[in-house]
Design an enzyme around this catalytic site. Structure first.
Site, short mmCIF file in Angstrom:
data_model
loop_
_atom_site.label_atom_id
_atom_site.label_comp_id
_atom_site.label_asym_id
_atom_site.label_seq_id
_atom_site.Cartn_x
_atom_site.Cartn_y
_atom_site.Cartn_z
N THR A 165 0.83 -1.20 0.00
CA THR A 165 0.00 0.00 0.00
C THR A 165 0.87 1.26 0.00
O THR A 165 2.02 1.24 0.47
CB THR A 165 -0.90 0.00 1.26
N ASP A 166 0.29 2.36 -0.47
CA ASP A 166 0.99 3.65 -0.40
C ASP A 166 1.05 4.17 1.04
O ASP A 166 1.83 5.09 1.34
CB ASP A 166 0.31 4.70 -1.30
N GLU A 167 0.27 3.57 1.95
CA GLU A 167 0.20 4.09 3.32
C GLU A 167 1.52 3.91 4.07
O GLU A 167 1.76 4.57 5.09
CB GLU A 167 -0.97 3.45 4.08
N TYR A 227 -1.97 -0.50 10.95
CA TYR A 227 -2.08 -1.17 9.64
C TYR A 227 -0.86 -0.87 8.78
O TYR A 227 -0.18 -1.77 8.29
CB TYR A 227 -3.36 -0.73 8.92
N LYS A 280 2.18 -3.32 7.35
CA LYS A 280 2.47 -3.50 5.92
C LYS A 280 3.91 -3.09 5.63
O LYS A 280 4.60 -3.73 4.83
CB LYS A 280 1.49 -2.69 5.07
P1 NAD Z 1 -9.54 -7.44 2.26
O1 NAD Z 1 -9.52 -7.18 3.73
O2 NAD Z 1 -10.78 -7.16 1.50
O3 NAD Z 1 -9.17 -8.97 1.98
C1 NAD Z 1 -8.15 -9.64 2.67
C2 NAD Z 1 -8.32 -11.15 2.42
O4 NAD Z 1 -7.25 -11.82 3.11
C3 NAD Z 1 -9.64 -11.70 2.96
O5 NAD Z 1 -10.22 -12.56 2.00
C4 NAD Z 1 -9.21 -12.48 4.20
O6 NAD Z 1 -10.06 -13.59 4.48
C5 NAD Z 1 -7.80 -12.91 3.83
N1 NAD Z 1 -6.98 -13.17 5.00
C6 NAD Z 1 -6.85 -12.39 6.11
N2 NAD Z 1 -6.01 -12.97 6.99
C7 NAD Z 1 -5.57 -14.12 6.41
C8 NAD Z 1 -4.68 -15.15 6.81
N3 NAD Z 1 -4.05 -15.11 8.01
N4 NAD Z 1 -4.46 -16.18 5.97
C9 NAD Z 1 -5.08 -16.25 4.76
N5 NAD Z 1 -5.95 -15.31 4.34
C10 NAD Z 1 -6.19 -14.26 5.16
O7 NAD Z 1 -8.29 -6.64 1.66
P2 NAD Z 1 -8.13 -5.96 0.23
O8 NAD Z 1 -8.68 -4.58 0.28
O9 NAD Z 1 -8.60 -6.90 -0.81
O10 NAD Z 1 -6.54 -5.82 0.18
C11 NAD Z 1 -5.74 -6.86 -0.39
C12 NAD Z 1 -4.28 -6.47 -0.27
O11 NAD Z 1 -4.05 -5.25 -0.96
C13 NAD Z 1 -3.81 -6.24 1.15
O12 NAD Z 1 -2.51 -6.76 1.28
C14 NAD Z 1 -3.81 -4.72 1.31
O13 NAD Z 1 -2.84 -4.31 2.25
C15 NAD Z 1 -3.45 -4.30 -0.09
N6 NAD Z 1 -3.95 -2.97 -0.51
C16 NAD Z 1 -5.27 -2.66 -0.39
C17 NAD Z 1 -5.74 -1.42 -0.82
C18 NAD Z 1 -7.20 -1.05 -0.76
O14 NAD Z 1 -7.55 0.10 -1.09
N7 NAD Z 1 -8.09 -1.94 -0.38
C19 NAD Z 1 -4.84 -0.49 -1.36
C20 NAD Z 1 -3.48 -0.85 -1.46
C21 NAD Z 1 -3.05 -2.10 -1.04
P1 TYD Z 2 -10.77 3.92 4.18
O1 TYD Z 2 -11.72 3.50 3.11
O2 TYD Z 2 -10.89 3.31 5.54
O3 TYD Z 2 -9.29 3.74 3.58
P2 TYD Z 2 -7.85 4.23 4.17
O4 TYD Z 2 -8.00 4.66 5.58
O5 TYD Z 2 -7.04 2.99 4.01
O6 TYD Z 2 -7.41 5.36 3.27
O7 TYD Z 2 -10.89 5.51 4.36
C1 TYD Z 2 -10.68 6.37 3.26
C2 TYD Z 2 -10.76 7.78 3.79
O8 TYD Z 2 -12.11 8.04 4.19
C3 TYD Z 2 -9.90 8.02 5.03
O9 TYD Z 2 -9.38 9.34 4.96
C4 TYD Z 2 -10.88 7.90 6.18
C5 TYD Z 2 -12.19 8.39 5.57
N1 TYD Z 2 -13.44 7.79 6.10
C6 TYD Z 2 -14.49 8.62 6.50
O10 TYD Z 2 -14.40 9.86 6.44
N2 TYD Z 2 -15.64 8.02 6.96
C7 TYD Z 2 -15.77 6.66 7.04
O11 TYD Z 2 -16.83 6.18 7.51
C8 TYD Z 2 -14.68 5.84 6.63
C9 TYD Z 2 -14.78 4.33 6.70
C10 TYD Z 2 -13.53 6.44 6.14
#
Ligand code: NAD
Ligand code: TYD
Length: 357
Positions: free
Chosen positions: A132-134, A158, A162
């Site tokens: 992630t960019d975070e 989080y 990561k």
């Molecule tokens: P998500 O929470 O929707 O899905 C995570 C999946 O991992 C779930 O299906 C869960 O059951 C599985 N999981 C959790 N713990 C596990 C374990 N111990 N063993 C096996 N499986 C397990 O997450 P997402 O949004 O799909 O993100 C996927 C990846 O991308 C993550 O690594 C996250 O850090 C990264 N990412 C997400 C975003 C975003 O905007 N969602 C952005 C950048 C990077």
């Molecule tokens: P989120 O979807 O949780 O992603 P991340 O924290 O990984 O960027 O949140 C996106 C942005 O939206 C973040 O700045 C927090 C804000 N946010 C709200 O303002 N209200 C909400 O109910 C949630 C879930 C997030």
């Protein structure tokens, strides 16, 4: 075949669907089915022999060894993680376990597997870590966007977990030569997004007439990427990325949270008008998230320059598709909200390893 971890989550399930839409190379999908894992996301693959699902944990070394020995994947694409910042603030332990210990365990299993491969298979093997960019921390309003050489400055449990996993992946390349790739992506949105994250939460709350909670003053900025564009970036990096490199992936779509919520409201006003009035009437400013990062922005020039990847969607096209998807899938939303899918999965997969081949 390839091994995908976390392939029942939001991005992982989109990736599995996207992969099998572009290729006949089978996917071994390992997922622990936490609250965020939902096999209904993969309903369209039911009966498809190219998709093999295994209910299991990336912290389970014995399981990983058995799977790698039995299926001999040519690559691992590692999505499995705890992914919600707010949950990490309330309960960081699960984030350390899965994101740090789990990635370590997977790296060790991958290393043992890879070291035993014949030379040609060793050279072709890839471990792609999805991050992630975070990990780069928070930007000021005028700061340049994150490049791959930006210092790591994670601020939430989080992002710290990561960041730790990214460092492990880097070390396994430099110390052991494991052929790794890392992608650091901005905020994704699109189908199958669990409605605890900003965009899906706003859609489902608005449709239910519930408040739309905006943290603080709503001026925090994120760089939004349509999930299918993230999937195409991962396919591209897996195919052509330089081993040991990291690639930033972003949508060139910096927007404040308030702009995002207003855009969602305007689309719903158009597509599903509410007789009670515009959806923006539901916007409610609530207490800010502790340590809330102000701004994320990705400089994605490296992946474009080296690998020719660019996002296909603008925010306008991607968010319209996303809102329409949620309007078209009320049953998916209802199942996720009721927890019915978890009961169904408990029946289907009563214990870990139940489906291990
Ligand atoms: P998500 O929470 O929707 O899905 C995570 C999946 O991992 C779930 O299906 C869960 O059951 C599985 N999981 C959790 N713990 C596990 C374990 N111990 N063993 C096996 N499986 C397990 O997450 P997402 O949004 O799909 O993100 C996927 C990846 O991308 C993550 O690594 C996250 O850090 C990264 N990412 C997400 C975003 C975003 O905007 N969602 C952005 C950048 C990077
Ligand atoms: P989120 O979807 O949780 O992603 P991340 O924290 O990984 O960027 O949140 C996106 C942005 O939206 C973040 O700045 C927090 C804000 N946010 C709200 O303002 N209200 C909400 O109910 C949630 C879930 C997030």
């Amino acid at each position: 075949m390839i091994l995908v971890t976390g392939g029942a989550g939001f991005i992982g399930s989109n990736f599995v669907l996207d992969w099998l839409a572009h290729s006949d190379e089978p996917v071994l999908n390992l997922d622990a089915l936490t609250y965020a894992g939902n096999l209904h996301n993969l309903d369209s693959l039911r009966g498809d022999p190219r998709h093999v699902f295994v209910h299991g944990d990336i912290c389970d070394r014995a399981l990983l060894d058995r799977l790698l020995a039995a299926h001999r994947p040519r690559a691992i694409v590692h999505f499995a993680a705890e992914s919600h910042v707010d949950r990490s603030i309330h309960g960081p332990a699960a984030f350390i376990r899965t994101n740090v210990q789990g990635t370590f365990t997977l790296l060790e299993a991958a290393r043992t597997h890879w070291q035993a491969l014949p030379a040609d298979e060793q050279a072709a093997f890839r471990f792609l870590h999805v991050s992630t960019d975070e990990v780069y921390g928070s930007l000021g309003p005028q700061d340049p966007a994150f490049t791959e050489s930006h210092p790591y400055q994670p601020n939430s449990p989080y992002s710290a977990s990561k960041a730790a996993s990214d460092h492990l992946v880097r070390a396994w390349f430099h110390t052991y030569g494991l052929p790794v790739l890392t992608t650091n992506c901005s905020n994704n949105y699109g189908p199958y997004h669990f409605p605890e994250k900003l965009i899906p939460l706003m859609i489902v709350n608005a449709l239910a007439g519930k408040p739309l909670p905006v943290y603080g003053d709503g001026s925090n900025v994120r760089d939004w990427l349509y999930v299918k564009d993230h999937c195409s970036a991962i396919r591209t990096v897996l195919a052509r990325g330089r081993v040991g490199e990291t690639y930033n992936v972003g949508g060139c779509n910096e927007m404040t949270n308030l702009e995002i919520v207003r855009t969602v409201c305007a689309l719903l006003d158009e597509l599903r008008p509410d007789p009670a009035g515009p959806y923006s009437r539901l916007i409610t400013f609530v207490k800010d998230r502790p340590g809330h990062d102000r701004r994320y922005a990705i400089d994605a020039r490296k992946i474009e320059r080296e690998l020719g990847w660019r996002p296909a969607e603008t925010f306008a096209t991607g968010i319209r598709k996303t809102v329409q998807w949620y309007l078209d899938h009320p049953q998916w939303v209802a199942q996720v909200q009721s927890g019915a899918y978890r009961e169904w999965m408990a029946t289907q997969y009563p214990s870990a390893h139940a489906k291990v081949a």
